[in-house]
Design an enzyme around this catalytic site. Structure first.
Site, short mmCIF file in Angstrom:
data_model
loop_
_atom_site.label_atom_id
_atom_site.label_comp_id
_atom_site.label_asym_id
_atom_site.label_seq_id
_atom_site.Cartn_x
_atom_site.Cartn_y
_atom_site.Cartn_z
N ARG A 93 14.43 22.64 -39.45
CA ARG A 93 15.41 21.76 -40.10
C ARG A 93 14.67 20.65 -40.84
O ARG A 93 13.63 20.15 -40.37
CB ARG A 93 16.30 21.17 -39.01
N THR A 368 25.00 27.93 -47.48
CA THR A 368 23.90 28.16 -46.59
C THR A 368 23.74 29.66 -46.67
O THR A 368 24.42 30.32 -47.44
CB THR A 368 24.36 27.57 -45.22
N SER A 438 23.24 19.79 -37.51
CA SER A 438 23.66 20.97 -38.26
C SER A 438 24.74 21.71 -37.47
O SER A 438 24.92 21.48 -36.27
CB SER A 438 22.45 21.89 -38.44
N GLY A 458 28.66 28.45 -43.86
CA GLY A 458 30.04 27.97 -43.87
C GLY A 458 30.25 26.57 -43.34
O GLY A 458 31.36 26.23 -42.92
N GLY A 459 29.19 25.73 -43.32
CA GLY A 459 29.35 24.33 -42.91
C GLY A 459 29.94 24.22 -41.51
O GLY A 459 29.58 24.99 -40.61
N1 GLY Z 1 24.15 21.91 -44.01
C1 GLY Z 1 24.90 22.81 -43.23
C2 GLY Z 1 24.51 22.81 -41.80
O1 GLY Z 1 23.39 22.46 -41.50
O2 GLY Z 1 25.30 23.14 -40.93
#
Ligand code: GLY
Length: 556
Positions: A93, A368, A438, A458-459
């Site tokens: 990350r 993503t 995240s 999908g956030g």
């Molecule tokens: N930026 C989307 C996530 O990390 O869940």
């Protein structure tokens, strides 16, 4: 950087389609792009293992799906090596720059300076983790040199590939941002306009950067020529990256979170993702109900109430575990789940406002990517990778071809409203060198007959999608049914039950409203799940890519 060489592109696709696996051990790969899936098999055919294939697929997605992930972003690779039964979570990350602080995007009165600052341009970008993670995977898990596994991505960047409808539609949404930055405009637009269908996108600078990574490992990105260009471009554009940020970036290997749902072992993402904890918490709440024996309406109601409570804890407790202490054991315990379950009524919702705790708005982008790989020996990788919003920050660092992320927006950075409505707490506030929370949820599922690998972009909806797929896996169906399943989602706040049009019948909508749910159909289908499975008794494989996307899954 576009050329309308349709013929060249078709020949290229033909060449890739022929890349077949010679390996005697069969492998299943499902990814968001046919060229990425082909890159994985190309590397397997050269003697690579699933981890080399994961490097190839990750790097190729960075080239052929630049809207979703890239060298300028980060991600998570959940890996299992059969030879020593080792399961690890590689946390690549992005990290906040060392000059970042909790008030980075607000003025002295706590007001947002400009809501676009954490979304568009260099100041929205955190320090990338994907290049370091590829080096780590190749060095610690792969059989082939990094350069070999990066070769397909370098070739696609240099020779180009035909852009699809998905790329063009996301590009259209972000074109106004991309237009602001000359290096981005030159790569992704044609004379400032959207490219035509079947245009070929060539990314020569990106090919050169990948080549530096291939030749010099992490120093090919985090030091020397590429690092100099990244720092110059970011600093000129108002960003706050320093040499130290790039030099210091390290991936972390973590223990995944592990739980059980009615005989299924679930292995998933620990913090800095909320994914595994929220998934397991919801499943532990649900494990006391025999869902198969309940009518569909009651199932939807209970699953929604479990989501509401698990996402509430996401907001209250979760952040980067290297910075904040998270009560993981408590959140995942049966006693805790029993307490949460006791507030669930069969005949009515518990409105989210009745769940306690101070939370602040937190936002999360929905674009993503995910891929799943498993071989017949059980070696496997579930990887979810991101640059956050479509095309990340829209900012390419001049001379590198690297499109930077806008992952800083995943922190709780202000008290104002946001587009996604996620909420968070101090646990996810900006701090120097911290990873932003995240929802990415790369996951393994295992019962006595099968081992599955799955995940999706999908956030904030990622976790609820993986939850629904896990419940579908429990019905012993095929990977296609897990990935195509109609979806619904509740994330505590806003207090809304979102659903794809095909998820509920009109009668169910009326009945759910009767229970007190506030319903909202999503404008479009969402998610792009990719799953693969190994059947233990026959050692056979299967894989599926979400019909909502343009991905490709196969077994060779
Ligand atoms: N930026 C989307 C996530 O990390 O869940």
């Amino acid at each position: 950087m576009f050329k309308k060489y349709t013929l060249v592109a078709l020949l290229l696709l033909g060449f890739i389609a022929q890349a077949s696996a010679n390996s005697s051990v069969k492998t299943a790969i499902a990814s968001a792009h046919p060229l990425a899936t082909a890159a994985g098999f190309e590397i397997i055919s050269q003697g690579g293992n699933v981890f080399d294939a994961a490097v190839a697929v990750s790097a190729t997605l960075a080239v052929v799906e630049p809207s979703g992930s890239g060298l300028g972003g980060g991600g998570y690779w959940l890996v299992h090596r059969a030879s020593d039964n080792k399961t690890r979570f590689i946390d690549g990350r992005e990290k906040a720059p060392l000059a970042a602080h909790k008030d980075l995007y607000v003025d002295s009165a706590g007001q947002v300076i400009n809501p676009r600052l954490s979304l568009d341009g260099a100041k929205a970008a955190a320090i990338p983790g994907l290049p370091a993670a590829l080096v780590h995977l190749a060095e610690h898990y792969g059989k082939l040199p990094l350069a070999r596994s990066l070769a397909p991505a370098i070739r696609h960047a240099r020779n180009g590939f035909v852009v699809g409808a998905h790329h063009l539609s996301l590009l259209k949404n972000r074109a106004n941002v991309i237009k602001q930055f000359p290096a981005s405009r030159d790569i992704f637009l044609v004379k400032g306009q959207l490219p035509e269908h079947f245009a070929v996108l060539r990314q020569v600078d990106l090919a050169n950067t990948l080549n530096q990574l291939a030749r010099h490992g992490r120093a090919g990105f985090y030091a020397n020529e590429v690092a100099d260009k990244l720092l110059t471009a970011v600093q000129r554009a108002g960003g706050i990256w320093t040499t130290e940020d790039l030099q210091n970036y390290q991936v972390v290997e973590r223990e995944p979170v592990v739980g059980n749902y009615r005989g299924i072992k679930i292995t998933s993402a620990p913090p800095s993702s909320a994914g595994g904890i929220v998934l397991l918490e919801a499943l532990t709440i649900l494990s006391a109900y025999d869902l198969a024996k309940l009518d569909k309406l009651t199932q939807i109601h209970l699953i929604t109430e479990a989501m509401r409570r698990a996402y509430h804890d996401r907001a209250l407790y979760l952040g980067d575990s290297d910075f904040v202490s998270i009560p993981v054991q408590r959140l995942l315990s049966n006693d805790y789940a029993a307490g949460l379950r006791s507030s669930i009524r069969m005949d009515a919702v518990l409105p989210s406002k009745q769940l306690s705790g101070d939370v602040l708005p937190d936002s999360e982008g929905g674009h993503t990517t995910h891929f799943s790989i498993i071989d017949a020996e059980g070696n496997r990788v579930a990887a979810t990778l991101s640059i956050n919003f479509p095309f990340g920050s829209g900012f390419v660092a001049s001379g590198t071809g690297v499109l930077l992320n806008d992952e800083m927006d995943d922190f709780v950075s202000h008290a104002g409203p946001n587009g996604y409505g996620l909420v968070g707490s101090a646990a996810n506030m900006i701090a120097p060198g911290k990873r932003m929370l995240s929802s990415m949820t790369p996951t393994f599922l295992e019962d006595d007959k099968r081992i599955a690998v799955l995940g999706t972009p999908g956030g904030s909806r990622i976790i609820s999608m993986v939850l629904l797929a896990t419940l579908e896996f429990a019905k012993a169906t095929s990977p296609m049914s897990w990935v195509k399943l109609p979806r619904f989602h509740h994330q505590y706040l806003p207090d809304v039950l979102e659903y794809e049009n095909t998820a509920f019948t009109q009668q169910e909508v009326v009945a759910l409203k009767g229970l007190g749910h506030s319903l909202q159909a999503t404008a479009n289908p969402y998610g792009n799940m990719h799953a693969a499975v190994l059947y233990k008794d026959t050692h056979t494989l299967n894989a599926a890519s979400d019909p909502r996307g343009e991905g490709f899954a196969t077994v060779k």
